[in-house]
Motif scaffolding. Structure first.
Motif, PDB file in Angstrom:
ATOM      1  N   ARG A  84      13.625   3.958  -6.321  1.00  0.00           N
ATOM      2  CA  ARG A  84      13.382   3.360  -5.003  1.00  0.00           C
ATOM      3  C   ARG A  84      13.093   1.861  -5.144  1.00  0.00           C
ATOM      4  O   ARG A  84      13.604   1.046  -4.370  1.00  0.00           O
ATOM      5  CB  ARG A  84      12.224   4.062  -4.290  1.00  0.00           C
ATOM      6  CG  ARG A  84      12.619   5.418  -3.724  1.00  0.00           C
ATOM      7  CD  ARG A  84      11.542   5.993  -2.818  1.00  0.00           C
ATOM      8  NE  ARG A  84      10.265   6.199  -3.491  1.00  0.00           N
ATOM      9  CZ  ARG A  84       9.933   7.292  -4.173  1.00  0.00           C
ATOM     10  NH1 ARG A  84      10.786   8.282  -4.293  1.00  0.00           N
ATOM     11  NH2 ARG A  84       8.746   7.396  -4.743  1.00  0.00           N
ATOM     12  N   ALA A  85      12.285   1.515  -6.139  1.00  0.00           N
ATOM     13  CA  ALA A  85      11.969   0.098  -6.359  1.00  0.00           C
ATOM     14  C   ALA A  85      13.226  -0.677  -6.730  1.00  0.00           C
ATOM     15  O   ALA A  85      13.458  -1.771  -6.210  1.00  0.00           O
ATOM     16  CB  ALA A  85      10.908  -0.045  -7.446  1.00  0.00           C
ATOM     17  N   TRP A  86      14.044  -0.129  -7.612  1.00  0.00           N
ATOM     18  CA  TRP A  86      15.267  -0.828  -8.015  1.00  0.00           C
ATOM     19  C   TRP A  86      16.194  -1.017  -6.820  1.00  0.00           C
ATOM     20  O   TRP A  86      16.792  -2.075  -6.650  1.00  0.00           O
ATOM     21  CB  TRP A  86      15.986  -0.091  -9.146  1.00  0.00           C
ATOM     22  CG  TRP A  86      17.148  -0.899  -9.618  1.00  0.00           C
ATOM     23  CD1 TRP A  86      18.430  -0.845  -9.173  1.00  0.00           C
ATOM     24  CD2 TRP A  86      17.126  -1.957 -10.579  1.00  0.00           C
ATOM     25  NE1 TRP A  86      19.204  -1.793  -9.798  1.00  0.00           N
ATOM     26  CE2 TRP A  86      18.422  -2.480 -10.668  1.00  0.00           C
ATOM     27  CE3 TRP A  86      16.121  -2.500 -11.385  1.00  0.00           C
ATOM     28  CZ2 TRP A  86      18.751  -3.524 -11.530  1.00  0.00           C
ATOM     29  CZ3 TRP A  86      16.463  -3.544 -12.239  1.00  0.00           C
ATOM     30  CH2 TRP A  86      17.752  -4.046 -12.307  1.00  0.00           C
ATOM     31  N   THR A 102       0.815  -1.208   0.000  1.00  0.00           N
ATOM     32  CA  THR A 102       0.000   0.000   0.000  1.00  0.00           C
ATOM     33  C   THR A 102       0.853   1.263   0.000  1.00  0.00           C
ATOM     34  O   THR A 102       0.343   2.345   0.263  1.00  0.00           O
ATOM     35  CB  THR A 102      -0.940   0.015   1.225  1.00  0.00           C
ATOM     36  OG1 THR A 102      -0.156  -0.068   2.422  1.00  0.00           O
ATOM     37  CG2 THR A 102      -1.929  -1.142   1.162  1.00  0.00           C
ATOM     38  N   ASP A 103       2.135   1.134  -0.319  1.00  0.00           N
ATOM     39  CA  ASP A 103       3.020   2.294  -0.366  1.00  0.00           C
ATOM     40  C   ASP A 103       3.307   2.673  -1.818  1.00  0.00           C
ATOM     41  O   ASP A 103       2.678   2.154  -2.744  1.00  0.00           O
ATOM     42  CB  ASP A 103       4.312   2.020   0.411  1.00  0.00           C
ATOM     43  CG  ASP A 103       5.123   0.850  -0.155  1.00  0.00           C
ATOM     44  OD1 ASP A 103       4.711   0.253  -1.180  1.00  0.00           O
ATOM     45  OD2 ASP A 103       6.167   0.521   0.431  1.00  0.00           O
ATOM     46  N   ASP A 104       4.261   3.587  -2.009  1.00  0.00           N
ATOM     47  CA  ASP A 104       4.564   4.041  -3.369  1.00  0.00           C
ATOM     48  C   ASP A 104       5.163   2.944  -4.243  1.00  0.00           C
ATOM     49  O   ASP A 104       4.968   2.928  -5.447  1.00  0.00           O
ATOM     50  CB  ASP A 104       5.455   5.291  -3.356  1.00  0.00           C
ATOM     51  CG  ASP A 104       6.791   5.076  -2.676  1.00  0.00           C
ATOM     52  OD1 ASP A 104       6.897   4.204  -1.789  1.00  0.00           O
ATOM     53  OD2 ASP A 104       7.749   5.795  -3.016  1.00  0.00           O
ATOM     54  N   ILE A 105       5.865   1.989  -3.644  1.00  0.00           N
ATOM     55  CA  ILE A 105       6.410   0.870  -4.422  1.00  0.00           C
ATOM     56  C   ILE A 105       5.261  -0.003  -4.939  1.00  0.00           C
ATOM     57  O   ILE A 105       5.275  -0.445  -6.089  1.00  0.00           O
ATOM     58  CB  ILE A 105       7.405   0.029  -3.593  1.00  0.00           C
ATOM     59  CG1 ILE A 105       8.582   0.883  -3.115  1.00  0.00           C
ATOM     60  CG2 ILE A 105       7.893  -1.187  -4.383  1.00  0.00           C
ATOM     61  CD1 ILE A 105       9.456   1.466  -4.200  1.00  0.00           C
ATOM     62  N   GLY A 106       4.266  -0.231  -4.104  1.00  0.00           N
ATOM     63  CA  GLY A 106       3.092  -0.993  -4.536  1.00  0.00           C
ATOM     64  C   GLY A 106       2.356  -0.299  -5.665  1.00  0.00           C
ATOM     65  O   GLY A 106       1.946  -0.934  -6.642  1.00  0.00           O
ATOM     66  N   ALA A 107       2.184   1.014  -5.540  1.00  0.00           N
ATOM     67  CA  ALA A 107       1.510   1.777  -6.604  1.00  0.00           C
ATOM     68  C   ALA A 107       2.320   1.726  -7.891  1.00  0.00           C
ATOM     69  O   ALA A 107       1.765   1.554  -8.987  1.00  0.00           O
ATOM     70  CB  ALA A 107       1.315   3.224  -6.159  1.00  0.00           C
ATOM     71  N   PHE A 108       3.639   1.846  -7.775  1.00  0.00           N
ATOM     72  CA  PHE A 108       4.512   1.772  -8.946  1.00  0.00           C
ATOM     73  C   PHE A 108       4.412   0.386  -9.581  1.00  0.00           C
ATOM     74  O   PHE A 108       4.308   0.256 -10.808  1.00  0.00           O
ATOM     75  CB  PHE A 108       5.955   2.079  -8.537  1.00  0.00           C
ATOM     76  CG  PHE A 108       6.948   1.924  -9.652  1.00  0.00           C
ATOM     77  CD1 PHE A 108       7.014   2.853 -10.677  1.00  0.00           C
ATOM     78  CD2 PHE A 108       7.821   0.855  -9.671  1.00  0.00           C
ATOM     79  CE1 PHE A 108       7.926   2.710 -11.713  1.00  0.00           C
ATOM     80  CE2 PHE A 108       8.742   0.710 -10.698  1.00  0.00           C
ATOM     81  CZ  PHE A 108       8.795   1.631 -11.718  1.00  0.00           C
ATOM     82  N   ALA A 109       4.420  -0.646  -8.765  1.00  0.00           N
ATOM     83  CA  ALA A 109       4.333  -2.022  -9.279  1.00  0.00           C
ATOM     84  C   ALA A 109       3.025  -2.234 -10.042  1.00  0.00           C
ATOM     85  O   ALA A 109       3.020  -2.857 -11.108  1.00  0.00           O
ATOM     86  CB  ALA A 109       4.450  -3.018  -8.132  1.00  0.00           C
ATOM     87  N   LYS A 110       1.924  -1.717  -9.514  1.00  0.00           N
ATOM     88  CA  LYS A 110       0.632  -1.839 -10.201  1.00  0.00           C
ATOM     89  C   LYS A 110       0.658  -1.092 -11.528  1.00  0.00           C
ATOM     90  O   LYS A 110       0.140  -1.578 -12.541  1.00  0.00           O
ATOM     91  CB  LYS A 110      -0.487  -1.311  -9.316  1.00  0.00           C
ATOM     92  CG  LYS A 110      -0.794  -2.212  -8.155  1.00  0.00           C
ATOM     93  CD  LYS A 110      -1.815  -1.571  -7.240  1.00  0.00           C
ATOM     94  CE  LYS A 110      -1.868  -2.356  -5.949  1.00  0.00           C
ATOM     95  NZ  LYS A 110      -2.089  -1.515  -4.788  1.00  0.00           N
ATOM     96  N   GLU A 111       1.255   0.089 -11.519  1.00  0.00           N
ATOM     97  CA  GLU A 111       1.354   0.886 -12.747  1.00  0.00           C
ATOM     98  C   GLU A 111       2.171   0.144 -13.807  1.00  0.00           C
ATOM     99  O   GLU A 111       1.769   0.061 -14.968  1.00  0.00           O
ATOM    100  CB  GLU A 111       2.002   2.231 -12.415  1.00  0.00           C
ATOM    101  CG  GLU A 111       2.096   3.181 -13.576  1.00  0.00           C
ATOM    102  CD  GLU A 111       2.730   4.507 -13.188  1.00  0.00           C
ATOM    103  OE1 GLU A 111       3.233   5.178 -14.108  1.00  0.00           O
ATOM    104  OE2 GLU A 111       2.753   4.864 -12.005  1.00  0.00           O
ATOM    105  N   VAL A 112       3.298  -0.415 -13.401  1.00  0.00           N
ATOM    106  CA  VAL A 112       4.151  -1.166 -14.333  1.00  0.00           C
ATOM    107  C   VAL A 112       3.401  -2.378 -14.869  1.00  0.00           C
ATOM    108  O   VAL A 112       3.523  -2.719 -16.048  1.00  0.00           O
ATOM    109  CB  VAL A 112       5.479  -1.575 -13.652  1.00  0.00           C
ATOM    110  CG1 VAL A 112       6.213  -2.631 -14.462  1.00  0.00           C
ATOM    111  CG2 VAL A 112       6.368  -0.353 -13.446  1.00  0.00           C
TER     112      VAL A 112
END
Length: 74
Positions: A60-62, A18-28
């Motif tokens: 951040r994800a990388w 539920t953080d920005d990494i999760g949002a980024f992962a969903k977007e990708v």
């Protein structure tokens, strides 16, 4: 023999967050042209023309991906 988890596969596992990494992962996950594999240079190139927010989320994800113990798939 186990294979090394790729960045896209790692991102797929982060979609529950539920953080920005999760949002980024969903977007990708919704991108049709995201590379299936490759090193950081491949993904750097992919996000080169992205907006600052997306590039920061990618970095951040990388960083998390690289810091995780050698993830592998059975």
């Amino acid at each position: 023999m186990a294979t090394t988890l790729t960045f896209p596969a790692w991102l797929k596992e982060q979609e529950y967050r539920t953080d920005d990494i999760g949002a980024f992962a969903k977007e990708v996950g919704r991108l049709g042209d995201f590379p299936d594999s490759g090193g950081k240079a491949i993904y750097d190139g992919y996000f080169e023309t992205s907006n600052d927010e997306q590039r920061q989320a990618y970095e951040r994800a990388w960083s998390e991906f690289e810091a995780s113990p050698e993830p592998s798939l059975p």
